[in-house]
Scaffold this active site. Structure first.
Site, PDB file in Angstrom:
ATOM      1  N   GLU A 331       0.838  -1.189   0.000  1.00  0.00           N
ATOM      2  CA  GLU A 331       0.000   0.000   0.000  1.00  0.00           C
ATOM      3  C   GLU A 331       0.879   1.248   0.000  1.00  0.00           C
ATOM      4  O   GLU A 331       1.956   1.251   0.607  1.00  0.00           O
ATOM      5  CB  GLU A 331      -0.932   0.002   1.219  1.00  0.00           C
ATOM      6  CG  GLU A 331      -1.880  -1.200   1.230  1.00  0.00           C
ATOM      7  CD  GLU A 331      -2.799  -1.211   2.447  1.00  0.00           C
ATOM      8  OE1 GLU A 331      -2.644  -0.332   3.325  1.00  0.00           O
ATOM      9  OE2 GLU A 331      -3.662  -2.106   2.519  1.00  0.00           O
ATOM     10  N   HIS A 361      -8.029   1.194   2.083  1.00  0.00           N
ATOM     11  CA  HIS A 361      -7.824   0.834   3.495  1.00  0.00           C
ATOM     12  C   HIS A 361      -8.575   1.805   4.415  1.00  0.00           C
ATOM     13  O   HIS A 361      -8.016   2.395   5.340  1.00  0.00           O
ATOM     14  CB  HIS A 361      -6.331   0.825   3.840  1.00  0.00           C
ATOM     15  CG  HIS A 361      -6.012  -0.043   5.028  1.00  0.00           C
ATOM     16  ND1 HIS A 361      -4.801  -0.671   5.175  1.00  0.00           N
ATOM     17  CD2 HIS A 361      -6.732  -0.389   6.121  1.00  0.00           C
ATOM     18  CE1 HIS A 361      -4.785  -1.365   6.301  1.00  0.00           C
ATOM     19  NE2 HIS A 361      -5.956  -1.205   6.890  1.00  0.00           N
TER      20      HIS A 361
END
Length: 483
Positions: A331, A361
């Site tokens: 990420e 997220h």
């Protein structure tokens, strides 16, 4: 709708009451038997006492504000825009708080961390052994999130650095997101919305379903899974769940014997499990093949638990009718146009799939959840810095003593973190022998042990002598004295 501010205020009062009323090392916060499992109700000390209760009628003596014997002012570094509730709580303690909205790269982080006593992070900052080796004064880390994968917790423990997190405060936010994703997938919301943004009117009902009467399969029946099961049942869904431990269900949910049983019977499969070696690629080609034709997969847990290339194949073949991902193996460290093939080589084929929801997220990213996390972790940092309590620590034995009161003058609290080897208590008690020990508690966890003791009738010379003697012991990892 109740405002976030009101909800946050009520939660703050509950947490503060729990801390003030509980004197048990295990009463304020229950620790799960394993990182993947929490069951049962919070203990009664978590909630405020009723006005007429016997316990509430007892006046608790005012707690004494302790301060370190050997250190300068407490310096706290807060990164990644942690909630302002934590900033305000820590500032109110008189700590020197530096607040930075973003995460830091390794070199900048090493420079910033050199002199701080406490650091607060979320999921993007990486506290490796290399970084922590440069932190001369660091005693505690607060992870303002669920996971602690971004911290080398084993190395931290060996350096006497306690690590705290907030494993349950965002449970409701994640559960609500999953419910929204279930409905969005069943009705193909995102595809219709994207089409209409492009001026394409495509009113269809083929492949769109009500969720009433469908079966939801929950993998991991912890706090999030349990709350989700209640919400799903209230909307007419049947719920089955799989967990590595036997857990009593809420409502009419039923535990199944194996993951294969769940995959075979569920119309929607949602994952709520930690990132562990045994959960890596838990859902891969064989598991996707075992799912119902036309079923849906949702992952709001950890990015490593789903084999995404295998998911792409299952979506392309029509095996799955849709999927939703909130977490990924890699990420970006900050917001911006960084989620691409350079970060994850499968991004382009993934992004071209239909009825696929991709979110960055955000499972716990609500005002309510972030404030609750800020309060919980902020309170844990304060309790550890000011009193030495490790209740809720993920890498330390959980030890706590009741607060010293204003009436207890000439006291010192000894916090002694040491190697868990024979002979330590004998050596320490020989140092304590000439003093009156009011209370003492010790516990161990693996190679690390932690002793707390309150000693009365001491002056500055006695405190200095105790500190120097404990520092010279061969077992010492870290010594702190509060008075």
């Amino acid at each position: 709708m109740t405002s976030p501010k009101l909800i946050n205020s009520e939660l703050s009062n509950q947490l503060q009451n729990a801390v003030k009323l509980s004197t048990s090392p295990t009463a304020s916060f229950m620790t799960p038997a394993s990182p993947s499992h929490f069951s049962g109700s919070p203990p009664s000390s978590y909630f405020p006492m009723a006005a007429g209760s016997r316990r509430a009628s007892i006046k608790t003596p005012a707690a004494k504000q302790l301060k370190p014997f050997v250190t300068e002012d407490i310096k706290v570094l807060l990164l990644e825009n942690v909630n302002t509730a934590a900033v305000e709580m820590l500032t109110a303690q008189g700590y020197q708080v530096e607040f930075i909205k973003t995460s830091l790269g390794e070199d900048e982080l090493i420079e910033k961390i050199k002199d701080v006593h406490a650091i607060g992070i979320r999921s993007k900052t990486k506290l490796t052994a290399k970084v922590m080796a440069e932190a001369r004064n660091l005693v505690v880390i607060g992870c303002f999130c669920i996971g602690v994968n971004q911290v080398d917790t084993e190395y931290a423990a060996k350096q006497g650095i306690a690590v705290f997190n907030s494993p349950f405060s965002n449970s409701r936010s994640v559960a609500e997101l999953v419910i929204g994703e279930i409905i969005a997938l069943a009705r193909q919301f995102t595809d219709r919305s994207n089409e209409l943004h492009q001026g394409i009117w495509n009113k269809v009902s083929a492949g769109c379903w009500e969720i009433r009467g469908k079966t939801l399969g929950i993998v991991g029946y912890g706090h999030i899974g349990a709350q989700l099961s209640v919400l799903a049942e209230s909307m007419g869904m049947s719920v089955i769940y799989y967990d590595v431990l036997p857990i009593m269900s809420l409502g009419m949910a039923k535990q199944v014997n194996s993951l294969d049983d769940l995959l075979r019977d569920a119309d929607f499969v949602t994952l709520h499990i930690p990132a562990l070696p045994e959960t890596e690629n838990l859902i891969s080609a064989p598991q996707l093949a075992a799912m119902k034709n036309g079923s849906y997969l949702i992952n709001c847990s950890r990015g490593t638990v789903v084999d995404i290339p295998a998911l792409i194949d299952a979506m392309r073949s029509g095996k799955l009718a849709g999927a939703s991902l909130d977490v990924y193996p890699n990420e970006p460290a900050k917001n911006g146009p960084y989620f691409d093939n350079a970060l994850n080589e499968w991004f382009e084929p993934l992004s071209q799939l239909k009825n696929l929801i991709l979110t960055p997220h955000i499972g716990g990213s609500t005002e309510e959840a972030q404030s609750a996390i800020g309060i919980e972790v902020g309170q844990a940092l304060i309790k550890y810095i000011n009193e030495g309590s490790t209740i809720g620590a993920v890498n330390f034995p959980e030890v706590s003593l009741r607060s010293l009161t204003l009436e207890e003058e000439n006291h010192v609290r000894v916090l002694y973190i040491h190697s868990n080897v024979p002979g330590v208590l004998r050596t320490v008690n020989e140092i304590f022998a000439e003093h009156n020990i009011d209370k003492q508690f010790s516990d161990s966890r693996g190679d690390i042990a932690y002793l707390m003791a309150d000693i009365s009738g001491v002056d500055a010379d006695d405190i200095r002598d105790l500190y120097n003697k404990l520092e010279r012991t061969p077992f010492k990892i870290l010594t702190r004295l509060l008075y």
